[in-house]
Scaffold this active site. Sequence first.
Site, PDB file in Angstrom:
ATOM      1  N   ASN A 126      25.109  76.986  20.717  1.00 43.87           N
ATOM      2  CA  ASN A 126      26.090  77.859  20.365  1.00 43.87           C
ATOM      3  C   ASN A 126      27.417  77.182  20.649  1.00 43.87           C
ATOM      4  OD1 ASN A 126      27.918  80.027  19.888  1.00 43.87           O
ATOM      5  ND2 ASN A 126      27.413  81.183  21.708  1.00 43.87           N
ATOM      6  N   HIS A 141      26.215  88.673  20.903  1.00 39.33           N
ATOM      7  CA  HIS A 141      26.423  87.967  22.011  1.00 39.33           C
ATOM      8  C   HIS A 141      27.417  88.641  23.131  1.00 39.33           C
ATOM      9  CE1 HIS A 141      27.786  84.503  24.594  1.00 39.33           C
ATOM     10  NE2 HIS A 141      26.937  83.740  24.172  1.00 39.33           N
ATOM     11  N   GLU A 169      20.419  86.630  28.061  1.00 36.27           N
ATOM     12  CA  GLU A 169      21.537  85.702  28.631  1.00 36.27           C
ATOM     13  C   GLU A 169      22.373  86.643  29.665  1.00 36.27           C
ATOM     14  OE1 GLU A 169      22.893  82.694  25.769  1.00 36.27           O
ATOM     15  OE2 GLU A 169      23.611  84.266  25.129  1.00 36.27           O
ATOM     16  N   SER A 201      24.423  79.015  31.354  1.00 35.60           N
ATOM     17  CA  SER A 201      24.541  77.613  32.053  1.00 35.60           C
ATOM     18  C   SER A 201      23.217  76.847  32.243  1.00 35.60           C
ATOM     19  CB  SER A 201      24.922  77.978  33.446  1.00 35.60           C
ATOM     20  OG  SER A 201      26.176  78.536  33.605  1.00 35.60           O
TER      21      SER A 201
HETATM   22  P1  PGA Z   1      26.684  78.482  28.612  1.00 34.34           P
HETATM   23  O1  PGA Z   1      26.611  79.690  27.334  1.00 34.34           O
HETATM   24  O2  PGA Z   1      25.674  77.541  28.160  1.00 34.34           O
HETATM   25  O3  PGA Z   1      27.933  77.771  28.533  1.00 34.34           O
HETATM   26  O4  PGA Z   1      26.631  79.216  29.782  1.00 34.34           O
HETATM   27  C1  PGA Z   1      25.530  80.201  26.688  1.00 34.34           C
HETATM   28  C2  PGA Z   1      25.875  81.349  25.584  1.00 34.34           C
HETATM   29  O5  PGA Z   1      26.722  81.670  25.895  1.00 34.34           O
HETATM   30  O6  PGA Z   1      25.220  81.212  24.754  1.00 34.34           O
END
Ligand code: PGA
Length: 258
Positions: free
Chosen positions: A9, A99, A170, A216
């Site tokens: 993403n 999201h 998430e 993350s």
């Molecule tokens: P991140 O974002 O890997 O930077 O934590 C994940 C996401 O928002 O899909």
Amino acid sequence: MRIPVIAGNWKMNLDRAAAIALARAVRDGVAMRPAGAPPVEVGVTPAYPYLEAVRGLLRGGPIWVGGQDLSPEKNGAFTGEVSAAMLADIGCSHVLVGHSERRQMGESAELCGRKVAAALAGALIPVLCVGETLAQRDAGKTAAVVLEQFESGVRGVAAADVSRLLVAYEPVWAIGTGRNATAAQAGEVHALLRDCAARNWSRAAADSLRILYGGSVKPENAAELLAVPDIDGALVGGAALTAPSFLKIIDACPNRAR
Ligand code: PGA
């Protein structure tokens, strides 16, 4: 058998040149994976203005391209919105829905459900994102929040369409914070989501549903997270913005084809 999905993403990052360079590097890296490497489905979601350029570069290859959002409406006077048909028209096959960065701006669970339905009606595969905030987790509300987002999101989805759906768990507190959920924390929520899918449709449908983890994910923690049987891939933000780290996450996928 659920082939893992690793999706990048890109959010509101990169300019045209950087988006094209990243897409090219990911394309070349995926093409150079050895023949015996575990099968992995790879996708990227660039910002709207670069979708078509990235799609052109990846055309004919195995990497899918998706939008980061879509309108629940078909067409009409909706300034600033983009429809499922428009995304499909430029070659997108997938689209993120709900999201947390959009839910935080006021997108409701009900609206996310309408977006999932619009995506499926427009022949796109929705990637429905769900996740709790830190306050909700600390208050013991993780299961209630995540399952309500999931159930509202898939309200209009028929059992036959479950294979055309991706879900991403998430946790909001893990996104962009460097603090990922542990494999045990993520695995627990993934199992809850799969049980909910079984109640909603059938055990067979639930067993075919791919549920990704996001928050993350990095080369350093990807293998441990992806080894959890209920985790079917990752939605990657920050670590998807450079090809070497994104490719390392792809290579951390276990072989689920066996
Ligand atoms: P991140 O974002 O890997 O930077 O934590 C994940 C996401 O928002 O899909």
